[in-house]
Design a protein around this motif. Structure first.
Motif, PDB file in Angstrom:
ATOM      1  N   VAL A  87       0.761  -1.322  -0.109  1.00 56.43           N
ATOM      2  CA  VAL A  87      -0.019  -0.211   0.047  1.00 56.43           C
ATOM      3  C   VAL A  87       0.907   1.324   0.078  1.00 56.43           C
ATOM      4  CG1 VAL A  87      -1.764   1.233   1.329  1.00 56.43           C
ATOM      5  CG2 VAL A  87      -1.945  -1.251   1.270  1.00 56.43           C
ATOM      6  N   GLU A  88       0.822   2.067  -0.899  1.00 52.56           N
ATOM      7  CA  GLU A  88       1.479   3.280  -1.138  1.00 52.56           C
ATOM      8  C   GLU A  88       0.433   4.554  -1.538  1.00 52.56           C
ATOM      9  OE1 GLU A  88       4.382   2.633  -4.121  1.00 52.56           O
ATOM     10  OE2 GLU A  88       5.220   0.676  -3.397  1.00 52.56           O
ATOM     11  N   PHE A  89       1.162   5.670  -1.417  1.00 54.78           N
ATOM     12  CA  PHE A  89       0.398   6.752  -1.851  1.00 54.78           C
ATOM     13  C   PHE A  89       0.308   6.978  -3.268  1.00 54.78           C
ATOM     14  CE2 PHE A  89       0.653   8.029   2.894  1.00 54.78           C
ATOM     15  CZ  PHE A  89      -0.726   8.393   2.990  1.00 54.78           C
ATOM     16  N   GLY A  90      -0.769   7.191  -3.940  1.00 53.44           N
ATOM     17  CA  GLY A  90      -1.013   7.880  -5.116  1.00 53.44           C
ATOM     18  C   GLY A  90      -0.979   9.018  -5.404  1.00 53.44           C
ATOM     19  N   ARG A  91      -1.566   9.765  -6.356  1.00 54.77           N
ATOM     20  CA  ARG A  91      -1.769  11.104  -6.505  1.00 54.77           C
ATOM     21  C   ARG A  91      -2.544  11.562  -5.350  1.00 54.77           C
ATOM     22  NH1 ARG A  91      -1.781  13.534 -12.152  1.00 54.77           N
ATOM     23  NH2 ARG A  91       0.260  12.601 -12.941  1.00 54.77           N
ATOM     24  N   THR A  92      -3.676  11.101  -4.965  1.00 53.30           N
ATOM     25  CA  THR A  92      -4.452  11.615  -4.151  1.00 53.30           C
ATOM     26  C   THR A  92      -5.072  10.626  -3.030  1.00 53.30           C
ATOM     27  OG1 THR A  92      -6.536  11.168  -5.435  1.00 53.30           O
ATOM     28  CG2 THR A  92      -5.602  13.258  -5.635  1.00 53.30           C
ATOM     29  N   GLN A  93      -4.743   9.377  -3.194  1.00 52.31           N
ATOM     30  CA  GLN A  93      -5.082   8.539  -2.067  1.00 52.31           C
ATOM     31  C   GLN A  93      -4.128   7.322  -2.124  1.00 52.31           C
ATOM     32  OE1 GLN A  93      -8.902   6.922  -3.865  1.00 52.31           O
ATOM     33  NE2 GLN A  93      -8.032   6.109  -5.516  1.00 52.31           N
ATOM     34  N   GLN A  94      -4.317   6.410  -1.197  1.00 45.72           N
ATOM     35  CA  GLN A  94      -3.644   5.280  -1.246  1.00 45.72           C
ATOM     36  C   GLN A  94      -4.095   4.200  -1.761  1.00 45.72           C
ATOM     37  OE1 GLN A  94      -3.200   3.920   3.073  1.00 45.72           O
ATOM     38  NE2 GLN A  94      -1.660   5.186   3.544  1.00 45.72           N
ATOM     39  N   ILE A  95      -3.127   3.504  -2.597  1.00 47.42           N
ATOM     40  CA  ILE A  95      -3.521   2.317  -3.416  1.00 47.42           C
ATOM     41  C   ILE A  95      -2.769   1.480  -3.132  1.00 47.42           C
ATOM     42  CG2 ILE A  95      -4.871   3.712  -5.161  1.00 47.42           C
ATOM     43  CD1 ILE A  95      -2.120   3.718  -6.836  1.00 47.42           C
ATOM     44  N   ARG A  96      -3.044   0.085  -3.626  1.00 49.69           N
ATOM     45  CA  ARG A  96      -2.113  -1.156  -3.428  1.00 49.69           C
ATOM     46  C   ARG A  96      -1.383  -1.353  -4.762  1.00 49.69           C
ATOM     47  NH1 ARG A  96      -0.727  -5.249  -0.013  1.00 49.69           N
ATOM     48  NH2 ARG A  96      -2.187  -4.429   1.458  1.00 49.69           N
ATOM     49  N   ILE A  97      -0.025  -1.352  -4.751  1.00 47.62           N
ATOM     50  CA  ILE A  97       0.693  -1.359  -5.746  1.00 47.62           C
ATOM     51  C   ILE A  97       1.493  -2.867  -5.903  1.00 47.62           C
ATOM     52  CG2 ILE A  97       2.663  -0.491  -7.173  1.00 47.62           C
ATOM     53  CD1 ILE A  97       0.718   1.652  -7.102  1.00 47.62           C
ATOM     54  N   VAL A  98       1.073  -3.458  -6.964  1.00 51.12           N
ATOM     55  CA  VAL A  98       1.712  -4.776  -7.042  1.00 51.12           C
ATOM     56  C   VAL A  98       3.249  -4.926  -7.860  1.00 51.12           C
ATOM     57  CG1 VAL A  98       1.433  -7.347  -7.820  1.00 51.12           C
ATOM     58  CG2 VAL A  98      -0.470  -5.840  -6.736  1.00 51.12           C
ATOM     59  N   ARG A  99       4.132  -5.120  -7.356  1.00 47.40           N
ATOM     60  CA  ARG A  99       5.557  -5.393  -8.028  1.00 47.40           C
ATOM     61  C   ARG A  99       6.144  -6.739  -7.522  1.00 47.40           C
ATOM     62  NH1 ARG A  99       6.307   0.091  -5.560  1.00 47.40           N
ATOM     63  NH2 ARG A  99       5.904   1.529  -7.064  1.00 47.40           N
ATOM     64  N   GLN A 100       6.985  -7.089  -8.243  1.00 49.49           N
ATOM     65  CA  GLN A 100       7.640  -8.494  -7.976  1.00 49.49           C
ATOM     66  C   GLN A 100       8.256  -8.887  -6.476  1.00 49.49           C
ATOM     67  OE1 GLN A 100       7.520 -10.972 -10.615  1.00 49.49           O
ATOM     68  NE2 GLN A 100       8.261 -12.319  -9.118  1.00 49.49           N
ATOM     69  N   ILE A 101       8.928  -7.331  -6.095  1.00 45.99           N
ATOM     70  CA  ILE A 101       9.497  -7.768  -4.805  1.00 45.99           C
ATOM     71  C   ILE A 101       8.460  -7.559  -3.546  1.00 45.99           C
ATOM     72  CG2 ILE A 101      11.441  -6.149  -5.558  1.00 45.99           C
ATOM     73  CD1 ILE A 101      10.334  -3.882  -3.930  1.00 45.99           C
ATOM     74  N   HIS A 102       7.378  -7.357  -3.951  1.00 46.18           N
ATOM     75  CA  HIS A 102       6.227  -7.467  -2.857  1.00 46.18           C
ATOM     76  C   HIS A 102       5.419  -8.807  -3.128  1.00 46.18           C
ATOM     77  CE1 HIS A 102       7.529  -3.665  -0.996  1.00 46.18           C
ATOM     78  NE2 HIS A 102       7.251  -3.258  -2.459  1.00 46.18           N
ATOM     79  N   PHE A 103       6.061  -9.801  -2.965  1.00 46.79           N
ATOM     80  CA  PHE A 103       5.289 -11.378  -3.142  1.00 46.79           C
ATOM     81  C   PHE A 103       4.448 -11.708  -2.128  1.00 46.79           C
ATOM     82  CE2 PHE A 103       9.638 -11.988  -1.771  1.00 46.79           C
ATOM     83  CZ  PHE A 103       9.461 -12.850  -0.832  1.00 46.79           C
ATOM     84  N   PRO A 104       3.457 -12.659  -2.512  1.00 48.46           N
ATOM     85  CA  PRO A 104       2.447 -12.942  -1.346  1.00 48.46           C
ATOM     86  C   PRO A 104       3.149 -14.088  -0.370  1.00 48.46           C
ATOM     87  CG  PRO A 104       1.715 -14.028  -3.432  1.00 48.46           C
ATOM     88  CD  PRO A 104       3.060 -13.010  -3.784  1.00 48.46           C
ATOM     89  N   ARG A 105       2.711 -13.911   0.941  1.00 50.09           N
ATOM     90  CA  ARG A 105       3.472 -15.013   1.809  1.00 50.09           C
ATOM     91  C   ARG A 105       2.361 -15.399   2.828  1.00 50.09           C
ATOM     92  NH1 ARG A 105       9.069 -12.100   3.429  1.00 50.09           N
ATOM     93  NH2 ARG A 105       7.988 -10.185   2.674  1.00 50.09           N
ATOM     94  N   MET A 106       2.347 -16.454   3.378  1.00 55.81           N
ATOM     95  CA  MET A 106       1.392 -16.881   4.369  1.00 55.81           C
ATOM     96  C   MET A 106       1.956 -18.051   5.282  1.00 55.81           C
ATOM     97  SD  MET A 106      -2.411 -18.518   3.953  1.00 55.81           S
ATOM     98  CE  MET A 106      -3.070 -17.069   3.520  1.00 55.81           C
ATOM     99  N   ASP A 107       2.044 -17.754   6.493  1.00 55.07           N
ATOM    100  CA  ASP A 107       2.477 -18.747   7.483  1.00 55.07           C
ATOM    101  C   ASP A 107       1.243 -19.719   8.083  1.00 55.07           C
ATOM    102  OD1 ASP A 107       4.843 -17.898   7.000  1.00 55.07           O
ATOM    103  OD2 ASP A 107       5.257 -17.087   8.789  1.00 55.07           O
TER     104      ASP A 107
END
Length: 167
Positions: A87-107
């Motif tokens: 989750v990062e700030f876009g121009r006026t609001q927060q949005i979830r940006i999907v990039r390769q370095i932020h891969f899904p994980r679950m324990d």
């Protein structure tokens, strides 16, 4: 006329009765979700986002256990979640940006019981999908939590392949 109304009333009453099912069952417990790495909302309340996210993943686990033999039970205790993206700030609001370095994980920890309530398998698992953006996944653009669902599905199929009824 009265027969039709009586038939409709009887049919409605039958629909309200609990359904008897011999299908596999799943119980998912979300342990200490305030300590999870990333179940962060972009533009809605944290509580509502978390509830919606857990509900969608609960439903996915339920769909997966449908392929286990009847009367099996899977108990899953989720101890950490890190959703794909950040989750990062876009121009006026927060949005979830999907990039390769932020891969899904679950324990998680799981226990699988057979129809006689005997423990079939149990394990602590750390799921991660570092190449999640490389998969050909037709639901990735249109389905909520598609990367996490795909990761869980791949783990489930590998882990329980000898128990799956449609293999």
């Amino acid at each position: 006329m009265k027969v039709t109304q009586l038939t409709l009333l009887f049919s409605a009453a039958l629909l309200m009765l609990p359904q008897v099912s011999n299908a596999a069952d799943v119980q998912v417990e979300w342990t200490n979700p305030d300590e999870y790495r990333d179940v962060r909302a972009a533009n809605e309340s944290k509580k509502r986002f978390r509830e919606r996210t857990f509900k969608k993943l609960d439903e996915h686990f339920s769909d997966l256990v449908a392929d286990l033999p009847k009367d099996y039970q899977l108990v899953v205790k989720v101890t950490d979640v890190d959703l794909a993206g950040n989750v990062e700030f876009g121009r006026t609001q927060q949005i979830r940006i999907v990039r390769q370095i932020h891969f899904p994980r679950m324990d998680l920890e799981y226990q699988l019981f057979d129809a006689n309530k005997q423990l079939v398998s149990a394990e602590k698992v750390k799921l991660k999908d570092m190449s999640f953006l490389s998969h050909i996944n037709s639901r990735a653009d249109s389905e909520t939590l598609s990367h996490e669902k795909y990761m869980i599905e791949q783990w489930f199929n590998r882990t329980f392949k000898e128990h799956l009824t449609n293999s």
